[in-house]
Write a protein that holds these residues in place. Structure first.
Motif, PDB file in Angstrom:
ATOM      1  N   ILE A 113      48.491  42.104  47.689  1.00 28.69           N
ATOM      2  CA  ILE A 113      48.370  41.945  46.240  1.00 28.69           C
ATOM      3  C   ILE A 113      48.013  40.498  45.893  1.00 28.69           C
ATOM      4  O   ILE A 113      47.169  40.248  45.026  1.00 28.69           O
ATOM      5  N   VAL A 114      48.641  39.554  46.586  1.00 27.76           N
ATOM      6  CA  VAL A 114      48.312  38.142  46.358  1.00 27.76           C
ATOM      7  C   VAL A 114      46.838  37.894  46.671  1.00 27.76           C
ATOM      8  O   VAL A 114      46.129  37.225  45.910  1.00 27.76           O
ATOM      9  N   ALA A 115      46.369  38.441  47.781  1.00 30.33           N
ATOM     10  CA  ALA A 115      44.966  38.266  48.166  1.00 30.33           C
ATOM     11  C   ALA A 115      44.029  38.862  47.117  1.00 30.33           C
ATOM     12  O   ALA A 115      43.003  38.252  46.758  1.00 30.33           O
ATOM     13  N   GLN A 116      44.368  40.040  46.608  1.00 33.97           N
ATOM     14  CA  GLN A 116      43.527  40.675  45.597  1.00 33.97           C
ATOM     15  C   GLN A 116      43.545  39.910  44.277  1.00 33.97           C
ATOM     16  O   GLN A 116      42.523  39.852  43.578  1.00 33.97           O
ATOM     17  N   LEU A 117      44.675  39.337  43.923  1.00 34.95           N
ATOM     18  CA  LEU A 117      44.735  38.522  42.707  1.00 34.95           C
ATOM     19  C   LEU A 117      43.837  37.293  42.843  1.00 34.95           C
ATOM     20  O   LEU A 117      43.175  36.884  41.877  1.00 34.95           O
ATOM     21  N   ILE A 118      43.801  36.706  44.028  1.00 34.67           N
ATOM     22  CA  ILE A 118      42.920  35.558  44.257  1.00 34.67           C
ATOM     23  C   ILE A 118      41.464  35.986  44.124  1.00 34.67           C
ATOM     24  O   ILE A 118      40.644  35.280  43.515  1.00 34.67           O
ATOM     25  N   GLN A 119      41.135  37.148  44.650  1.00 35.80           N
ATOM     26  CA  GLN A 119      39.768  37.659  44.474  1.00 35.80           C
ATOM     27  C   GLN A 119      39.484  37.971  43.011  1.00 35.80           C
ATOM     28  O   GLN A 119      38.363  37.760  42.521  1.00 35.80           O
ATOM     29  N   GLY A 120      40.490  38.469  42.290  1.00 33.54           N
ATOM     30  CA  GLY A 120      40.328  38.730  40.862  1.00 33.54           C
ATOM     31  C   GLY A 120      40.034  37.452  40.085  1.00 33.54           C
ATOM     32  O   GLY A 120      39.211  37.442  39.155  1.00 33.54           O
ATOM     33  N   ILE A 121      40.698  36.362  40.460  1.00 32.24           N
ATOM     34  CA  ILE A 121      40.433  35.062  39.827  1.00 32.24           C
ATOM     35  C   ILE A 121      39.004  34.621  40.119  1.00 32.24           C
ATOM     36  O   ILE A 121      38.313  34.071  39.245  1.00 32.24           O
ATOM     37  N   ALA A 122      38.534  34.866  41.346  1.00 31.80           N
ATOM     38  CA  ALA A 122      37.155  34.512  41.709  1.00 31.80           C
ATOM     39  C   ALA A 122      36.155  35.307  40.878  1.00 31.80           C
ATOM     40  O   ALA A 122      35.147  34.765  40.400  1.00 31.80           O
ATOM     41  N   VAL A 123      36.423  36.596  40.689  1.00 30.30           N
ATOM     42  CA  VAL A 123      35.546  37.440  39.858  1.00 30.30           C
ATOM     43  C   VAL A 123      35.537  36.944  38.415  1.00 30.30           C
ATOM     44  O   VAL A 123      34.488  36.896  37.753  1.00 30.30           O
ATOM     45  N   LEU A 124      36.704  36.554  37.919  1.00 25.63           N
ATOM     46  CA  LEU A 124      36.826  36.050  36.556  1.00 25.63           C
ATOM     47  C   LEU A 124      35.950  34.821  36.330  1.00 25.63           C
ATOM     48  O   LEU A 124      35.294  34.694  35.281  1.00 25.63           O
TER      49      LEU A 124
END
Length: 542
Positions: free
Chosen positions: A169-180
């Protein structure tokens, strides 16, 4: 080594072992070793050592945790409000606001009953083994060994899975920030796995090199946990277009494809059930807590009050500020909370900071999950439950923690990351074991405790008990676990497709099959349940 024979009564064996005042034992705390002529200087630690001796265990880990730090550990390990923030989209599809709000209250009540029941069991036997040790104590003699084996393997599998889940989940949140922040960025599975492995590496490093300061780290994490709650809460309250109370408390949404709304509501409970998973985490740290048979039970119950209150508050705020449901749920970041924060602040920078706060909180949760999973794995190896038991039951002399068992947990998580590169669906299937596995591991000792209470048989209660309310609270916990375990295996969407299938049931069945296979191969020859290792070289009077 003198072990309990398979035919002996574990409760009677436990009662028959009495601590000798002349028992030589040195307990190292941090950089200090307290031993005067074979006696312990600190009376509280003496009591903890006595308790372990009665359970047949030697004090091998350092008791660094006190009440404040273990409450902090227990609370941040679940991180309920952050869990609500990153998983509410599941409940929004299956039941909507009615499911998210009332379902969370329902699961909070159930989690409180489980926590109180496990707290009572922890006070009875405060060891790192927890579930499988309690099962061995409470089960009928002829079933104690096999039941303990199954409980041990299920709990080990589930806690490894939970560690992988939180880290991912932490890894996906970091990817979500990158997408943002980068519209052209398309997150790839291999990139997510590399970030995930980095999270594993950092949590491993902190767990080993930072162990002497671990209670302080957990206390700081708790302060951050509470502060970040308000940082995220305030913009959602004041800067979002507010929904009506009618929507928040009465609206029912069903976009799952299931036609029966009642069934949909129960399927949607999985979101709330995941929020409170990991209730047993603190019990696996019992051998590192001063006054464990009282302090650990209190921390388990208090943390549920804290997590439940903050989780419900965050749910209400999210429902009032969700705005356009379809637009929020269809965000490219994969996490609707990121879209909500962006809509509230109108700033990618502010959204990045607040999303990072959520990621840090879940990182701290992964930190605690790894610690508890490693202690459980070590304890199971200590009792010959794992292959190469002597190797994995080793305690590092420099850090006074089971480094090899910890590395084993991380290694399994690393292997699961390889699955994600090939198929995220397959990876999610394996980490789904955390929910059904842990709830099953709670069911086993509680049902045995209830059967003894109904049968009015002797139970070796510790100083923290539920008294006359015990049976009722235990039964509430069992009913709740049964409901959750029943609907965990239902697919969330209809019609069912391969990428939206619920694989929790098949994966759990596979883990049980593996558990029983291992039993037939070697478990039935070497595993007899928790062993009395202190009888080997300590002066214990029988």
């Amino acid at each position: 080594m003198t072990n309990r024979t398979p035919n002996s009564n574990p409760i009677e064996a436990c009662k028959s072992v009495q601590y000798s005042e002349e028992w030589p034992l040195a307990v190292r705390i941090g950089n200090n070793t307290s031993k005067v002529d074979g006696h312990l200087e600190d009376q509280n630690l003496d009591i903890d050592a006595r308790t372990l001796a009665l359970l047949g265990k030697r004090q091998r880990l350092s008791r660094n945790f006190g009440l404040v730090s273990i409450v902090a550990f227990s609370t941040t390990l679940q991180a309920a409000w952050a869990s609500v923030a990153v998983t509410f989209q599941v409940g929004m599809v299956s039941g909507g606001p009615v499911n998210l709000f009332y379902g969370l209250i329902f699961c909070w009540i159930g989690a409180m009953a489980i926590a109180a029941s496990l707290a009572e069991l922890t006070s009875m036997a405060p060891t790192a083994g927890a579930q499988y040790h309690w099962v061995s104590l409470l089960a009928p003699v002829r079933f104690a060994t096999i039941f303990s084996w199954v409980a041990g393997w299920i709990t080990v599998f589930a806690r490894m899975s939970l560690y992988a889940s939180a880290s991912f989940i932490v890894a996906q949140l970091i990817q979500g920030i990158a997408v943002l922040n980068h519209d052209s960025y398309e997150p790839a599975a291999w990139q997510g796995t590399l970030i995930y492995w980095t999270i594993l590496l950092i949590t491993t490093t902190v767990n080993i090199l930072g162990i002497r300061k671990f209670p302080h780290i957990e206390t700081i994490a708790f302060v951050f946990f509470v502060a970040a709650f308000f940082v995220v809460l305030v913009p959602l309250v004041y800067l979002t277009p507010q929904s009506t109370a009618t929507f928040v408390f009465t609206d029912f949404e069903n976009s799952s494809g299931w036609s029966n709304d009642g069934l949909v509501w129960f399927i949607g409970l999985m979101n709330a059930a995941y929020t409170f998973v990991g209730i047993d985490g603190t019990s696996h740290m019992s051998e590192e807590v001063m006054g464990a048979n009282v302090v650990v039970p209190r921390s388990m119950v208090w943390s549920q009050f804290i997590n439940g209150g903050l989780g419900i508050a965050m749910t209400i705020v999210i429902l009032f500020g969700i705005g356009d449901i379809a637009a929020t749920l269809s965000t490219k970041t994969k996490y609707p909370i990121i879209q909500m924060l962006l809509g509230a602040t109108q700033s990618k920078g502010a959204t990045t900071v607040m999303t990072s706060f959520i990621a840090i909180i879940i990182f701290f949760a992964a930190l605690g999950i790894l610690a508890s999973a490693s202690r459980l794995t070590w304890a199971f190896a200590r009792d010959n439950g794992l292959p190469f038991p002597k190797f994995f039951a080793h305690v590092n002399k420099a850090y006074l923690i089971p480094v090899r068992a910890l590395v084993l947990v991380v290694f399994v998580a690393v292997l699961l990351g390889l699955i994600n590169i090939g198929s995220m669906t397959a990876f999610q299937a394996f980490i789904s074991l955390s929910l059904i596995g842990l709830y099953t591991s709670y069911f086993l000792p509680i049902i045995l405790l209830v059967s003894r209470r109904f049968g009015q048989k002797e139970v070796p209660f510790g100083p923290w008990t539920l008294g006359r309310w015990g049976l009722a609270i235990n039964c509430v916990a069992l009913v709740y676990i049964t409901i959750i375990a029943t609907f965990i295996v239902f697919p969330p969407y209809q019609p069912v497709s391969w990428d939206q299938m619920n694989y929790a049931g098949p994966i759990f069945g596979l883990s049980l099959l593996l558990c029983l296979t291992l039993w037939l191969i070697y478990g039935r020859r070497i595993f007899i349940g928790p062993v009395h290792e202190v009888l080997e070289d300590r002066h214990i009077k029988s």
